[in-house]
Design an enzyme around this catalytic site. Structure first.
Site, PDB file in Angstrom:
ATOM      1  N   HIS A   1      17.273 -29.880 -26.067  1.00 46.37           N
ATOM      2  CA  HIS A   1      18.538 -29.168 -25.876  1.00 46.37           C
ATOM      3  C   HIS A   1      18.337 -27.667 -25.689  1.00 46.37           C
ATOM      4  O   HIS A   1      18.231 -26.918 -26.655  1.00 46.37           O
ATOM      5  CB  HIS A   1      19.420 -29.429 -27.117  1.00 46.37           C
TER       6      HIS A   1
ATOM      7  N   ASN B   1      25.365 -26.939 -18.184  1.00 42.03           N
ATOM      8  CA  ASN B   1      26.502 -25.997 -18.097  1.00 42.03           C
ATOM      9  C   ASN B   1      26.112 -24.695 -17.414  1.00 42.03           C
ATOM     10  O   ASN B   1      26.276 -23.604 -17.955  1.00 42.03           O
ATOM     11  CB  ASN B   1      27.108 -25.727 -19.477  1.00 42.03           C
TER      12      ASN B   1
ATOM     13  N   ASP C   1      19.029 -26.010 -29.201  1.00 42.46           N
ATOM     14  CA  ASP C   1      20.279 -25.526 -28.591  1.00 42.46           C
ATOM     15  C   ASP C   1      20.141 -24.040 -28.242  1.00 42.46           C
ATOM     16  O   ASP C   1      21.059 -23.243 -28.463  1.00 42.46           O
ATOM     17  CB  ASP C   1      21.495 -25.771 -29.501  1.00 42.46           C
TER      18      ASP C   1
ATOM     19  N   HIS D   1      22.520 -15.229 -24.485  1.00 47.15           N
ATOM     20  CA  HIS D   1      23.714 -14.497 -24.062  1.00 47.15           C
ATOM     21  C   HIS D   1      23.377 -13.030 -23.830  1.00 47.15           C
ATOM     22  O   HIS D   1      22.545 -12.458 -24.538  1.00 47.15           O
ATOM     23  CB  HIS D   1      24.818 -14.584 -25.118  1.00 47.15           C
TER      24      HIS D   1
END
Ligand SMILES: [Zn+2]
Ligand SMILES: [Zn+2]
Length: 440
Positions: free
Chosen positions: A62, A96, A309, A313
């Protein structure tokens, strides 16, 4: 350059063959040539592993690589480099991106970029629904039949809210053995939540996301997996309720697997008292009881894999005021150092931890050649790490393009020394080797 590598004198921990002993490993032309004591180096490049652990390369189920669309946050190149530095020889890239990975074209591009770089295997996950909008199925068959051979499908970032649509997706996936993976979240319950709903959210006056939003979505998904016979993988399990649901599903014999992140194993919602957006993640950091349940679930094998995960950002977005900051943290370069604390805490043994980082996740994805066994003839995907090495986390030195790391400035114990991918040394002395991978 020598095409042979001798990893000398390490503690070989190979869960796939049940091995835990001191041994040398000779690698040649991409494969393991020999495993044993006192192997001759010959012309091979020597990696001294005395005092270190040698295991199958880690597999991260992930990660978010942000390419295409947000190359300012991460690229397939920078994410692959971060993976190699973290000891990962395969990573599964969430869909995504912008555009979403909902077609063969995007999936093939992601896989091909990963192959071209040659730092780690990049396995694209496909979206379940078109543009991850949750309204119509994505081109699942096209992605599955493509050169990328996509096997895991998810709208991660969100769960599919339309139960009937998710049933149809699972029925379709069952036809070819595809895996439905879900970000379990009942948005009607969690909408607007900034953190875990509990005494800390009440104290801080922040809107909460109840654990039940995850539990209910997972209960529904397991029911659909039972109904359709679809293989199901629960992404980033974070609640005691979820762990219990996965445990019951496995006891029932359903094809259900699950992963947990390093941060959900080690941090609680108390961190949010700082109002530091670096601790804002989705699913949110939970209570101490949830952390304990996740640890127990990892130890007893209910949870198959540790997955980071990894969610990069941009600084200007992540360092905004708490409520405006996007959720997510980066995790590939700190994963090992963070989760080795579980061994020191007596939660699970070192071989069991290695299993959850390599063999377990490789089995979830059905990744041939990854996760061991480390035997003559097998593809050489290896990691060498020092479980006792102490280092201070300095995100400015990370290969990742983003810096949203909650362990910045902290000392971690346990460091990746070398990573061997496809029989080539890509990380040595903890650093990415110059000249490996493409330039970026
Ligand atoms: Zn997610
Ligand atoms: Zn995610």
């Amino acid at each position: 350059m020598a095409n042979a590598i001798l990893v000398r004198g390490g503690r070989l921990v190979d869960p796939a063959s049940g091995t835990d002993r001191t041994a040398d490993i000779l690698v040649r032309d991409g494969r393991i040539e020999a495993v044993g004591a006192g192997l001759a180096a010959g012309e091979a490049e020597v990696v001294e592993a005395d005092g270190a652990v040698v295991s199958p390369g880690f597999v991260d189920l992930h990660v978010h690589l942000r390419e295409p669309g947000r190359e300012d946050e991460e690229t397939i190149a920078s994410g692959s480099a971060a993976a190699a530095r973290g000891g990962f020889t395969a990573i599964c890239a969430m869909p995504n991106t912008e555009p979403a990975c909902d077609s063969a074209a995007v999936a093939e591009k992601v896989a091909a970029s990963g192959r071209f770089l040659g730092l780690t295997r990049v396995v694209p996950a496909g979206a379940l629904t078109h543009a991850r909008e949750g309204t119509q199925l994505a081109a699942i068959g096209e992605m599955a039949r493509s050169v990328a051979r996509v096997r895991l499908f998810t709208d991660d970032g969100r769960g599919v809210q339309d139960t009937r649509l998710l049933r149809r997706a699972m029925e379709y996936l069952t036809g070819f053995g595809g895996i439905c993976a879900e970000h379990c979240d009942d948005e009607a319950l969690s909408e607007g939540g900034q953190m875990h709903e509990g005494e800390v959210s009440s104290r801080l006056g922040l809107r909460g996301m109840p654990a039940e939003a995850e539990d209910l979505a997972l209960a529904r998904d397991i029911a659909l997996a039972r109904l359709t016979g679809c293989r199901f993988h629960a992404l980033h399990v974070s609640t005691a309720g979820s762990v219990a649901l996965v445990r019951a599903a496995k006891a029932e014999g359903l094809a259900v697997t699950a992963e947990v992140t390093p941060h959900h194993l080690t941090l609680t919602h108390e961190e949010l008292a700082s109002f530091d957006p670096v601790f804002k993640v989705n699913p949110p950091l939970r209570s101490l009881a949830d952390v304990a349940a996740c640890r127990a679930g990892l130890a007893d094998g209910t949870l198959d894999a540790i997955a980071t995960d990894h969610a990069p950002h941009a600084a200007h977005e992540k360092e905004a005021e708490f409520e405006a900051a996007p959720p997510g943290l980066i995790g590939m370069e700190t994963a090992l150092g963070v989760v080795l604390a579980l061994v020191r805490d007596g939660v699970l043994s070192l071989p069991a931890l290695v299993e959850r980082l390599s063999t377990g996740p490789a089995r979830v994805l059905g990744l041939e050649g990854q996760g061991g066994p480390i035997v003559a003839g097998a593809p050489a995907h290896l990691v060498v790490f020092d479980p006792e090495a102490r280092w201070v986390v300095d995100p400015s030195r990370f290969a990742s393009r983003s810096r949203n790391c909650p362990w910045a400035g902290q000392e971690l114990t346990g460091k990746v020394l070398a990573t061997i991918f496809e029989g080539r040394l890509v990380v040595s002395n903890g650093e990415l080797l110059e000249g490996v991978g493409a330039t970026w």
